[in-house]
Design an enzyme around this catalytic site. Structure first.
Site, PDB file in Angstrom:
ATOM      1  N   ARG A  71       0.839  -1.213   0.000  1.00  0.00           N
ATOM      2  CA  ARG A  71       0.000   0.000   0.000  1.00  0.00           C
ATOM      3  C   ARG A  71       0.868   1.255   0.000  1.00  0.00           C
ATOM      4  O   ARG A  71       0.570   2.226  -0.696  1.00  0.00           O
ATOM      5  CB  ARG A  71      -0.943   0.008   1.205  1.00  0.00           C
ATOM      6  CG  ARG A  71      -2.014  -1.070   1.127  1.00  0.00           C
ATOM      7  CD  ARG A  71      -2.880  -1.098   2.367  1.00  0.00           C
ATOM      8  NE  ARG A  71      -2.039  -1.339   3.533  1.00  0.00           N
ATOM      9  CZ  ARG A  71      -2.347  -0.974   4.773  1.00  0.00           C
ATOM     10  NH1 ARG A  71      -3.475  -0.339   5.036  1.00  0.00           N
ATOM     11  NH2 ARG A  71      -1.542  -1.247   5.775  1.00  0.00           N
ATOM     12  N   ASN A  92      -6.057  -2.823   2.423  1.00  0.00           N
ATOM     13  CA  ASN A  92      -5.955  -4.274   2.604  1.00  0.00           C
ATOM     14  C   ASN A  92      -7.362  -4.844   2.796  1.00  0.00           C
ATOM     15  O   ASN A  92      -8.150  -4.318   3.586  1.00  0.00           O
ATOM     16  CB  ASN A  92      -5.128  -4.622   3.841  1.00  0.00           C
ATOM     17  CG  ASN A  92      -3.643  -4.507   3.605  1.00  0.00           C
ATOM     18  OD1 ASN A  92      -3.172  -4.456   2.477  1.00  0.00           O
ATOM     19  ND2 ASN A  92      -2.892  -4.468   4.693  1.00  0.00           N
TER      20      ASN A  92
END
Length: 93
Positions: free
Chosen positions: A21, A40
């Protein structure tokens, strides 16, 4: 054709716990002109939502599918839509 679009991508593989990320956000900021987030999911995938010029979204999608990502990407599924707005920047969620 550089209209403004919304890209939603689901990235499969070993993409959690490896900085995926963070690097997605860094690449979105480097490309420029993109807002959205990387998140996520409970099933081990990462969801990426990016809004901005179509060309810039394609550049981010190309990076998601490249060998330059952290971890291991086994596949990316994407959908294209009209932007919804509401994002100030590109965030990690």
């Amino acid at each position: 054709m550089n209209d403004v679009v919304r890209l939603t991508a689901w990235v499969r593989g070993r993409v959690q716990g490896v900085g995926f990320r963070w690097f997605t956000r860094a690449n979105a900021l480097e490309i420029g002109g993109l807002t959205g987030f990387a998140l996520n999911l409970d099933d081990g995938r990462v969801q990426v939502v990016a809004e901005g010029p179509r060309e810039n979204c394609h550049r981010l999608l190309d990076w998601l599918r490249s060998d330059d990502t952290p971890g291991r990407v086994d596949g990316v599924t994407e959908i294209w839509d009209t932007p919804r707005g509401g994002y100030e920047s590109f965030a990690i969620r």
